[in-house]
Motif scaffolding. Structure first.
Motif, PDB file in Angstrom:
ATOM      1  N   LEU A 113       0.984  23.474 -58.931  1.00  0.00           N
ATOM      2  CA  LEU A 113       0.981  24.932 -58.863  1.00  0.00           C
ATOM      3  C   LEU A 113       0.498  25.465 -57.519  1.00  0.00           C
ATOM      4  O   LEU A 113       0.205  26.649 -57.383  1.00  0.00           O
ATOM      5  N   ARG A 146       7.174  21.613 -57.369  1.00  0.00           N
ATOM      6  CA  ARG A 146       7.283  22.847 -58.147  1.00  0.00           C
ATOM      7  C   ARG A 146       8.663  23.027 -58.764  1.00  0.00           C
ATOM      8  O   ARG A 146       8.847  23.878 -59.639  1.00  0.00           O
ATOM      9  N   LEU A 149       8.981  23.361 -62.481  1.00  0.00           N
ATOM     10  CA  LEU A 149       8.778  24.619 -63.191  1.00  0.00           C
ATOM     11  C   LEU A 149      10.096  25.247 -63.631  1.00  0.00           C
ATOM     12  O   LEU A 149      10.148  25.966 -64.626  1.00  0.00           O
ATOM     13  N   HIS A 182       0.803  33.367 -57.351  1.00  0.00           N
ATOM     14  CA  HIS A 182       1.688  32.291 -57.806  1.00  0.00           C
ATOM     15  C   HIS A 182       1.223  31.739 -59.152  1.00  0.00           C
ATOM     16  O   HIS A 182       2.044  31.412 -60.019  1.00  0.00           O
ATOM     17  N   LEU A 183      -0.077  31.642 -59.348  1.00  0.00           N
ATOM     18  CA  LEU A 183      -0.594  31.181 -60.637  1.00  0.00           C
ATOM     19  C   LEU A 183      -0.211  32.162 -61.745  1.00  0.00           C
ATOM     20  O   LEU A 183       0.207  31.746 -62.833  1.00  0.00           O
ATOM     21  N   SER A 186       3.492  31.823 -62.451  1.00  0.00           N
ATOM     22  CA  SER A 186       3.790  30.568 -63.154  1.00  0.00           C
ATOM     23  C   SER A 186       3.364  30.660 -64.613  1.00  0.00           C
ATOM     24  O   SER A 186       4.077  30.209 -65.520  1.00  0.00           O
TER      25      SER A 186
END
Length: 271
Positions: A113, A146, A149, A182-183, A186
């Motif tokens: 992540l 990534r 994801l 970004h966390l 996600s």
């Protein structure tokens, strides 16, 4: 080995040979293939002679230009794998095919992540210090992970992060603001669960350190742990079972998802 002689990995040699054989098979010169790929003939020659490694763009362009049926892409997969530290390559192969990945991380945010800027900040604190070229390569490789994801079929991802890792402002406010966002992005994905282990909790099941669990396409669960450049895989059910139970307890002791997101939003506001 003579001074200045470049060491080429078996994967690099194999890719170069596959590229040359397929090019010759369809009757193209290096310049002609380069034109089809929007590269120079010199660039094709450099890869075929192992003078330079193939980039991601080169691999994809060669696969398309030669209509290679996945052969070049498959050879390129092993080139990409070599961008990771040797002790981590086995885990990356498992992660790419995993049905599910669970992770508990303590010192820094899980690499799966990390943004590229955050990854660079982490890598620059490595010791012995890395050359900037090594930082570039390792950060790019970390970002490639990534892709999991957005992979189809989806991989179920559960990550628990110690609050202290989130509060460690690696790279400065700008880097951390991007990383926090970004966390949050996600965690909004339906197959991703992100939790924070609150610093105010006096004790929890994760005090023995970080660990990862991977469920393989064969429905086998493996555990992975690393420290100081060394890694350990655990595959025996009698040993994996307690680690899986440990992670389940860690998840129960961590903040709920909604509370975790509020904490990350709070940290963003503190920058």
């Amino acid at each position: 080995m003579a001074p200045g002689m470049m060491v080429v990995s078996p994967a690099g040699q194999y890719f170069a040979e596959v590229l040359r054989l397929l090019r010759v098979r369809v009757g193209l010169s290096q310049n002609e293939l380069g034109t089809r790929m929007n590269y120079t003939g010199a660039a094709v020659s450099a890869v075929e002679t192992c003078a330079k490694p193939a980039t991601d763009g080169f691999i994809d362009a060669a696969e398309h230009a030669l209509d290679a049926g996945g052969v070049i892409a498959a050879a390129g997969k092993y080139l990409r794998l070599e961008r990771y530290p040797e002790h981590f390559q086995g885990f990356v192969q498992l992660e790419q095919q995993a049905l599910s990945v669970s992770s508990f991380c303590t010192q820094v945010i899980d690499g799966l992540l990390q943004t590229e800027s955050y990854a660079r900040a982490v890598l620059r604190f490595g010791f012995p210090p890395l050359e900037e070229e090594e930082v570039d390569a390792l950060a790019a490789a970390r970002v490639e992970r990534r892709a999991l994801l957005s992979r189809k079929p989806r991989c179920v991802i559960n990550i628990v992060i110690e609050e202290s890792a989130l509060r460690r402002r690696l790279g400065g406010p700008g880097v951390m603001k991007e990383q926090y966002q970004h966390l949050l992005d996600s965690a909004a994905l339906p197959h991703v669960t992100l939790q924070v282990m609150e610093a105010s909790r006096s004790g929890h099941a994760g005090l023995q350190g970080p660990a990862k669990l991977v469920e393989t396409p064969d429905r086998e669960t493996l555990a992975y742990m690393e420290a100081n450049g060394h890694s350990t895989f655990v595959s025996k059910p009698a040993e994996v079972g307690p680690l899986a139970h440990r992670h389940a307890m860690i998840s129960r002791q961590a903040l709920r998802v909604e509370e975790s997101m509020k904490l990350i939003e709070q940290l963003t506001g503190e920058l």
